[in-house]
Each structure stands twice: as structure tokens, then as C-alpha cells.
Motif scaffolding. Structure first.
Motif, PDB file in Angstrom:
ATOM      1  N   GLU A 135       0.825  -1.206   0.000  1.00 42.64           N
ATOM      2  CA  GLU A 135       0.000   0.000   0.000  1.00 42.64           C
ATOM      3  C   GLU A 135       0.868   1.269   0.000  1.00 42.64           C
ATOM      4  O   GLU A 135       0.667   2.186  -0.781  1.00 42.64           O
ATOM      5  CB  GLU A 135      -0.870  -0.056   1.260  1.00 42.64           C
ATOM      6  N   ARG A 136       1.890   1.257   0.870  1.00 46.07           N
ATOM      7  CA  ARG A 136       2.723   2.453   1.000  1.00 46.07           C
ATOM      8  C   ARG A 136       3.589   2.686  -0.240  1.00 46.07           C
ATOM      9  O   ARG A 136       3.769   3.823  -0.659  1.00 46.07           O
ATOM     10  CB  ARG A 136       3.608   2.343   2.244  1.00 46.07           C
ATOM     11  N   ALA A 140       2.818   1.695  -3.239  1.00 47.21           N
ATOM     12  CA  ALA A 140       1.907   2.108  -4.308  1.00 47.21           C
ATOM     13  C   ALA A 140       1.560   3.584  -4.172  1.00 47.21           C
ATOM     14  O   ALA A 140       1.307   4.271  -5.157  1.00 47.21           O
ATOM     15  CB  ALA A 140       0.638   1.245  -4.266  1.00 47.21           C
ATOM     16  N   ARG A 141       1.570   4.048  -2.913  1.00 49.70           N
ATOM     17  CA  ARG A 141       1.252   5.452  -2.674  1.00 49.70           C
ATOM     18  C   ARG A 141       2.411   6.354  -3.081  1.00 49.70           C
ATOM     19  O   ARG A 141       2.315   7.573  -3.031  1.00 49.70           O
ATOM     20  CB  ARG A 141       0.960   5.628  -1.173  1.00 49.70           C
ATOM     21  N   GLY A 142       3.546   5.732  -3.403  1.00 51.60           N
ATOM     22  CA  GLY A 142       4.667   6.522  -3.884  1.00 51.60           C
ATOM     23  C   GLY A 142       5.771   6.729  -2.878  1.00 51.60           C
ATOM     24  O   GLY A 142       6.719   7.477  -3.129  1.00 51.60           O
ATOM     25  N   GLU A 143       5.660   6.078  -1.708  1.00 46.16           N
ATOM     26  CA  GLU A 143       6.738   6.213  -0.733  1.00 46.16           C
ATOM     27  C   GLU A 143       7.968   5.450  -1.211  1.00 46.16           C
ATOM     28  O   GLU A 143       7.857   4.457  -1.925  1.00 46.16           O
ATOM     29  CB  GLU A 143       6.292   5.668   0.636  1.00 46.16           C
TER      30      GLU A 143
END
Lengths: 686, 136
Positions: B65-66, B68-71
Motif C-alpha cells: 500500500e505504501r 503504491a502510494r509513492g513512498e
């Protein structure tokens, strides 16, 4: 019956003590009667341990639940093969089994050497008896025959995970490997004590060195195979401390196996080889210590016990005594002939040792680092795959390159003619690097591919040369190859082992660099895709066996043009509170599809974890080829009777024609001997 | 050899060129990379990538998730270190006492190779007469 086993073990301890004292006394004074008496009482100890092992086996097989060990490690429902393997399934039994193996191996190794090297063998039996005595002492402390005040109706059973053919094989192979190392070790210590530092001790123990190297390696591979098939995390090697504990002595003995060739062939590296053997055995003992005392955090948590302090003492004494001996003999050892030139096969062997030992040292440091941090009050840290991968990748590539270089270089010194042989492997490697650079995405993989290609080219070059020698003598290419194997089996067997390593390397790199995985929750009828595969969930089946609740998922694996059924299983063992997942694996040379049934719900929906592992099968195939090559290299050869020994000439049976091809007929061989006689050195018939 | 020179250069250039074309790894691979840098907190001696525990599965989901969020991968690792402490790391960071570990392999191999070269490395000039014995 079980009381008998306990008494036998205690008596074996006494026999070991007497054997050590008598053999040492005999070796010191040269009174061979004492040495013989020591050897014989080592045999007595072996006999007593056999009785002890038989007693425990009998108790396990006949369900003698008065014995605590039987209750804890078997049950009425345990099938016979696993009742037998329960002998080495837990601490006390495995220590007994280990001691028995060591006694047997020790006696077998001493039997022949007693006549050929009496003094060496006398000291060696003293050392072996001491080491064996220590392990028997541990057996006595651990009490495998301890009885319960009452006999329960049934036992707890073997841990479900261990009920697997892999687990029947894995421990005995590793034990045999560890135990086998004690033979070269004891002979090396004997060589140091007597000051007979020639290669005699190496030839005396060569068979056992290779046997223990082979079985350590086989044990590691079988362990990986078992983990892959049963643990359900998609991999076969986890850099677990206990795996490392077995890997380190294997790496050290691999280094020794190579440098022993140099000592036999060129008389160099005498001191170095002694140090290596001492190191191999010490790391094996250290590894056992780490494994057996639960000192490091590991998945192999089968053994936690109170033997730690004794073991630490033993490790300390072994290391201190061996190092002390090496230092004491240092002046005698230094005189071994030096290497003329680094650009030679001897030089390549030196670098081989640097790499293997550096690798072993790095693995050892990584394994012990958490202990060091804890001792310094730094709390818990792990050293896991990121560190070990960072070490293994460059060292592995360097070893592959060196494998090629070593095969191409001649003994003593390379000149321009031999350097020309580098051309083919070099350009082959370059070609593969370019192709890999275009097709694959990672620089590390391209480097590995080029290294494998280089080593492959070099090894094939050696086979090709043998074939061409056959063509030159008019007997044909294939005949030349055959003759190479017949005449120089150790060398060409080694090359076959190298080819196996190359196959393994391809598998290891591909399966690490290109593994793909997915986790999904599926209702029956739903599907998901991974790579070129599509998985369709067709529903769950529940059943029960005497010990476990079994849930089986029916999954269809669709690949272009074909459908294949997969049935991953999840077993719950209520008695142990343990869940075992049996992955469904479909294995081809191209890739393995690896599917685990993760969890499930009542409506038939299930969570799956799927992997596509490229080329895992190459690892197993390569390991097999490597083992076969090693067996080929060391299988005892019928001793050739030297027909005529002439200084400066070769014995008839090993005479060669001018181009290095073994001379065939007697007449041709005789001509070779005559030619050698007429050579630069004056021949003298002794 | 003089004719082979340009060919060699061309091949090298091709290797370099294809190197530039290497793309960045996809999300699955990045999740796996982060997960194998973290230790599963509830099971002994397994990384989050390998672990079969429930918690590890949740951690993998969080990582996905993180990312994918761009982190960045480092940020995700730092997030878990913040929550579980340093002991969640599968290998000590390359800092402070960690260097003792991370430099050990280079020191061992480099030191060994250096010693070998120092001890045996001097050779007399080449001659065409050289070419050691073959075999056995």
C-alpha cells in the motif's frame, strides 16, 4: 532393555577414557601393545554404543512408553520409518546416534592406518577417543534412557513437520559429515604431535575427507529440498543460523579439498592444510555447539538444553589445543616449498582458499554478530538474508571466474602459450554477457551469467583437449575423452563436479533474481494470474486422518495450451497445535509453480500464496551432477602395479606418449620409458 | 589481436548501452525487496518475505500500500523501524557498530588476497620458454 542401553553408554564412556590414555601412552613411549590396547578399547566403545543405539531403537520400534524419549518423539500412530528416524529427531537420541557414528567411522578409519602408519594412528586414536569420549559424556548427561515413573498409554508423536523423507535423510547425512571431519582432524593433530608433517596423513585420510565433504553437502541440499517442499515459503535456503553452522565447515572443507591437491601434487601448503583441517573440525564443533544449545535464534529450535557450558568448554579446549600445536610446530611448517608464480594453478588454488575461507569467515561473523551485540548489551539484532546475499553474490561470481581460470592455468607457471587458451572462454563469456545484457535487466545477473559462461568455456576446453588428444593418436575423439577419465579420473571427475556447480549456479541466480509471487483471496470459481500462468480456484475438500484435519484445495493451473491440477494441502495437528502447509509444486526445467493454501473460510473461499520460481530444478540436478563428479573423482582405484620404477621415468602403467596421452600397449609404454631414460637426466635403475 | 580490438569495444559499448535500457523493477519486486529487509516480529528467524505468519501477511499488505502510494523503499523500512524498533531489521544498518559486520567480508577476502599477492606476487619477467607442466 532400556536400562541396558543406559549402562552400555556409561561403560562406553569408561572405554573411551581408557582408550585415550592407553593410546596416548603407547604413542609416546612406542609401546605398541599399549597403542593396540587403546585401539581395541575404542572398538569396545563402538560395540557398547551399538548396543545402546539398538536399545533405543528397540524401545522406539516396540512403543516402550516407559522411556521418556519414546513418549516425547513417537506415538502409536507413527509409522515405522519415522519411529526409526525419531532416533535422531531430538537432542538426546541424536547425540547417541552421533557418538555411535563417530565410533564406527573412527574404527573403520584406524583399521587400515594402524599397520601403514602405526605412530600416526596411535596418536590419532588417542585424539579420536578423547573427542568421542566428550560426546558420550553428553549422552550420559542427556539421558536418552530416562524412564518415567508411569508409562502413558500413547506418546506425543514426532513433530509433524519432521515426518518427511527429507527429514529422515537430512540429519544423518549432516552428522556423518561432521563426524567424518574428526578423522582428518585427529590425523592432522597426530602429524603435529609426531612431527611427521609430510603428506602421509593427507593420503591416509583422503577418503574420509571426501566422504564427509560429500555427506555435508548432500545433507545441506536435502535440507534445502525438504524446506522447499514442506515449509511453504517458496524458498530453499534461508540463511538461518543453523544452516550457516553446517555451511561454514562445508566451505572450509571445500577449501581444504582443493589445497590438499596442491600438497599431494607439488608438496606445497603443508602447514596451510593442517590449519585448514583444524579449522574445518573446529567450525563443525562450534556449529554443533550453536545448534545444540539454542544460543542463536533459529527456526531449528528443536534443541534447548543444559549442555551449553560443557560444550563451550570443549570448543575452547579444541581450538586452544589445536592452535597451540600449530604454533609449537610453526618452525617446521614454514619450510614448505613456496609457490613459484601466482599465475599458475597453485596460485589459483591459493585464491580459491582465500575466497572460500573469506566466505566462511563472513558467514561466521554474520552468524555470531547478534551474540556479540547482545553480549555488549545492545539488545536483539538479526543478521539475515540482506547481509548474506550481499556477501554471497560477489564471492560466488568471483569463485565462478576462478573456477575457469584455474582450469586454464598450468602448474608452476603460465607462459604465452597457455594464456592463448583464455581466448575461447573469454569471448564466449563476452557473447553471453552481451546477450544477457539485452535480455535481462540486472547487472548482477549479467555478471553471473558471464562468469558461468567463462567457467563453462574453460571446462569444456579441458574436455575438448582430451578429445583432440584422442584424435591425434588416431583412436577418435570419444575414445580420447574416455581415456582421460580412465587415466586421470580425479581431475576429470573434479571437472564434472564443476559442471554440476555451474548448473546449480544458474538455478540459484535465476530463482533468486526472477522469483515472482502473489497473495490473493479467492472464492470458488474465481481466478488470478501470475506471469504466464492462470490459477482457478475450484473449491475445498475437508477430511481427517488419525492425527490431522486435512484441507485440500483443488486449483486448476492454466498455462498456454494446457491445464494442470494443483492440490495444495493444509494440515492441522490438534495434538501439537501445529499447522503444516504442503505446497503444491509443479516443477519443470523452465520454472516451478509453487502454490500454498494459506487460510480458508467456511464458504469455500481461500487465501493462496503463489510463486513462480524460475529454474529451481537446476539446483537439484546440478547438486546431483556435482555429487556424481565427486564420487567419480575419489572412487577407490585398483592399485596399479608399477612394472618398472626408474628414477626420472614414469612407471610403465602411467607412461604417456609425447602429447600427454596415456600410452596404450605395453610395447608403446616401454618405448616411453626408454625415451624418458635417454632424456636429460641420467636414468638409474634402483 | 589488432582486428579484434574494435570488435571488443563495440561489444562493450553494446553491454553498456543495454545497461542503460534496464528498467526499474515493478511493484511486486519492490514489495519483495522491502519485505526481505524486515524480520517477522512474531516468528523466529524468518523475514517478512518468507514468513508464513498472519502478521507478516499484514505487513506485506502495508508495504504494498505504501509503496503504491509513492513512498520510497527507505521510507517504508523507516516506518516499520519506528513502530517495532531496530530489531525488526533483517540486517543491522550500515552505521556505527554495524560497520563491524558489513566490512568484515571485504576485510577477510581483501586481506587474504592482499597477503597472497604480497607473499607470492613477485615474478621474474616472462619468457617464451615458460609454460608449466600439464596435468594429472
Amino acid at each position: 532393555m532400556s536400562e541396558l542401553g543406559g549402562y552400555a553408554a556409561a561403560l562406553a564412556l569408561v572405554a573411551c577414557g581408557y582408550a585415550a590414555a592407553a593410546a596416548a601412552c603407547g604413542a609416546r613411549t612406542g609401546a605398541w601393545r599399549w597403542a593396540d590396547s587403546g585401539y581395541r578399547s575404542l572398538g569396545v566403545a563402538a560395540g557398547l554404543l551399538t548396543v545402546s543405539v539398538a536399545a533405543l531403537l528397540y524401545a522406539l520400534v516396540t512403543h516402550d512408553f516407559r522411556v521418556a524419549y519414546v513418549v516425547r518423539n513417537s506415538s502409536l500412530a507413527t509409522p515405522l520409518p519415522y519411529r526409526v528416524s525419531a532416533l535422531w529427531g531430538a537432542q538426546a537420541g541424536s547425540l547417541l546416534f552421533w557418538s555411535w557414528l563417530m565410533a564406527g567411522v573412527g574404527c573403520a578409519a584406524l583399521r587400515r592406518q594402524r599397520r601403514e602408519h602405526p605412530q600416526l594412528a596411535a596418536w590419532a586414536s588417542a585424539v579420536l577417543a578423547t573427542v568421542l569420549g566428550f560426546f558420550v559424556f553428553l549422552v550420559v548427561i542427556e539421558q536418552p534412557f530416562r524412564t518415567l515413573p508411569f508409562a502413558p498409554g500413547d506418546g506425543r508423536g514426532l513433530m509433524p513437520l519432521l515426518e518427511d523423507p527429507g527429514m529422515v535423510l537430512h540429519p544423518p547425512l549432516l552428522y556423518l559429515g561432521f563426524v567424518g571431519l574428526s578423522v582428518p582432524y585427529s590425523f592432522a593433530v597426530a602429524a603435529l604431535l609426531t612431527g611427521k608433517l609430510d603428506a602421509g596423513w593427507i593420503t591416509a585420510t583422503r577418503t574420509w575427507t571426501v566422504v564427509s565433504w560429500l555427506s555435508l553437502g548432500a545433507g545441506l541440499v536435502v535440507g534445502g529440498w525438504w524446506a522447499y517442499r514442506t515449509l511453504g515459503w517458496g524458498g530453499y535456503w534461508g540463511w538461518d543460523p543453523v544452516e550457516n553452522a553446517a555451511l561454514v565447515p562445508w566451505l572450509v572443507s571445500t577449501a581444504y579439498l582443493h589445497s590438499a591437491v596442491v600438497q599431494e601434487r607439488r608438496g606445497a601448503f603443508a602447514a596451510w592444510n593442517l590449519a585448514l583441517v583444524v579449522l574445518a573440525f573446529s567450525t563443525a564443533v562450534l556449529g554443533t555447539f550453536l545448534t545444540r544449545t539454542g544460543l542463536v535464534v533459529s527456526v531449528h529450535s528443536f534443541a534447548r538444553s543444559e549442555i551449553g557450558p560443557y560444550f563451550l568448554g570443549f570448543v575452547g579446549v579444541t581450538l586452544a589445543a589445536s592452535l597451540g600445536l600449530l604454533v609449537w610446530r610453526w618452525e617446521d611448517l614454514r619450510g614448505s616449498p613456496p609457490v613459484d608464480d601466482l599465475l599458475s594453478r597453485e596460485g589459483a588454488f591459493l585464491f580459491n582458499n582465500v575466497l572460500f575461507l573469506g566466505f566462511a569467515g563472513a558467514v561466521l561473523v554474520g552468524t555470531l554478530y547478534p551474540l556479540g551485540v547482545q553480549a555488549a548489551g545492545g539488545g536483539q539484532v538479526f543478521v539475515g538474508p540482506p547481509y548474506f546475499h550481499a556477501v554471497a553474490a560477489p564471492v560466488g561470481v568471483a569463485l565462478l571466474v576462478l573456477m575457469g581460470v584455474a582450469v586454464l592455468l598450468p602448474w608452476r607457471r603460465a607462459g604465452p602459450r597457455t594464456l592463448a587458451r583464455f581466448r575461447f572462454p573469454f569471448f564466449f563469456a563476452l557473447l553471453v554477457a552481451v546477450a544477457a545484457g539485452v535480455g535481462l535487466r540486472r547487472p548482477g545477473v549479467v555478471a553471473a551469467a558471464a562468469a558461468v559462461a567463462f567457467a563453462l568455456g574453460a571446462t569444456l576446453n579441458a574436455f575438448h583437449a582430451a578429445g583432440q588428444a584422442g584424435v591425434r593418436t588416431g583412436r577418435g575423439y570419444f575414445h580420447g575423452l574416455l581415456e582421460a577419465f580412465r587415466g586421470q579420473r580425479r581431475r576429470y571427475g573434479g571437472y564434472v563436479a564443476h559442471l554440476g556447480v555451474l548448473v546449480m549456479a544458474v538455478g540459484v541466480v535465476a530463482s533468486h533474481a526472477y522469483v515472482r509471487e502473489r497473495e490473493v483471496l479467492l472464492r470458488p470459481g474465481q481466478s488470478f494470474s501470475l506471469g504466464r500462468y492462470v490459477f482457478v480456484h475450484r473449491g475445498l475438500e475437508q477430511s481427517a486422518t488419525a492425527l490431522a484435519d486435512v484441507t485440500r484445495a483443488r486449483v486448476e493451473l492454466h498455462e498456454p495450451g494446457r491445464v494442470f491440477p494443483l492440490q495444495p494441502v493444509r494440515l492441522f495437528y490438534p495434538r501439537w497445535g501445529q499447522v503444516v502447509t504442503r505446497p503444491a509444486i509443479r516443477s519443470t526445467l523452465r520454472d516451478d509453480v509453487y502454490l500454498v493454501l494459506w487460510s480458508f473460510q467456511r464458504d469455500g473461499s481461500a487465501t493462496f500464496r503463489a510463486w513462480v520460481n524460475p529454474m529451481v530444478r537446476w539446483v537439484w540436478v546440478g547438486a546431483l551432477v556435482c555429487g556424481l563428479g565427486a564420487v567419480l573423482a575419489v572412487w577407490p582405484q585398483k592399485k596399479r602395479r608399477p612394472v618398472l620404477l626408474v628414477d626420472g621415468a614414469l612407471p610403465l602403467a602411467t607412461a604417456r606418449t609425447r602429447d600427454g596421452y596415456p600410452a596404450k600397449g605395453r610395447r608403446e609404454a616401454a618405448r616411453e620409458v626408454l625415451r624418458a631414460l635417454r632424456g636429460p637426466r641420467e636414468g638409474r635403475v634402483p | 589481436m589488432s582486428r579484434l580490438g574494435p570488435l571488443l569495444l563495440a561489444l562493450l559499448a553494446a553491454v553498456m548501452g543495454s545497461g542503460a535500457a534496464w528498467g526499474s523493477p515493478d511493484l511486486d519486486e519492490r514489495v519483495r525487496a522491502v519485505a526481505s529487509r524486515l524480520m517477522c516480529p512474531v516468528c523466529e528467524g524468518r523475514t517478512v518475505a518468507e514468513s508464513t505468519s498472519e502478521l507478516a501477511a499484514q505487513m506485506r499488505a502495508v508495504i504494498r500500500e505504501r509503496l503504491a502510494r509513492g513512498e520510497s523503499e527507505e521510507a517504508v523500512v523507516a516506518y516499520f523501524v519506528e513502530r517495532y524498533g531496530q530489531s525488526v531489521l533483517a540486517a543491522p544498518p550500515r552505521a556505527g557498530a554495524g560497520w563491524l559486520l558489513w566490512l568484515a567480508p571485504a576485510v577477510l577476502v581483501g586481506g587474504g588476497a592482499g597477503y597472497v599477492v604480497y607473499r607470492f606476487g613477485r615474478r621474474s619477467p616472462w619468457s617464451w620458454a615458460d609454460d608449466g607442466e600439464e596435468e594429472s
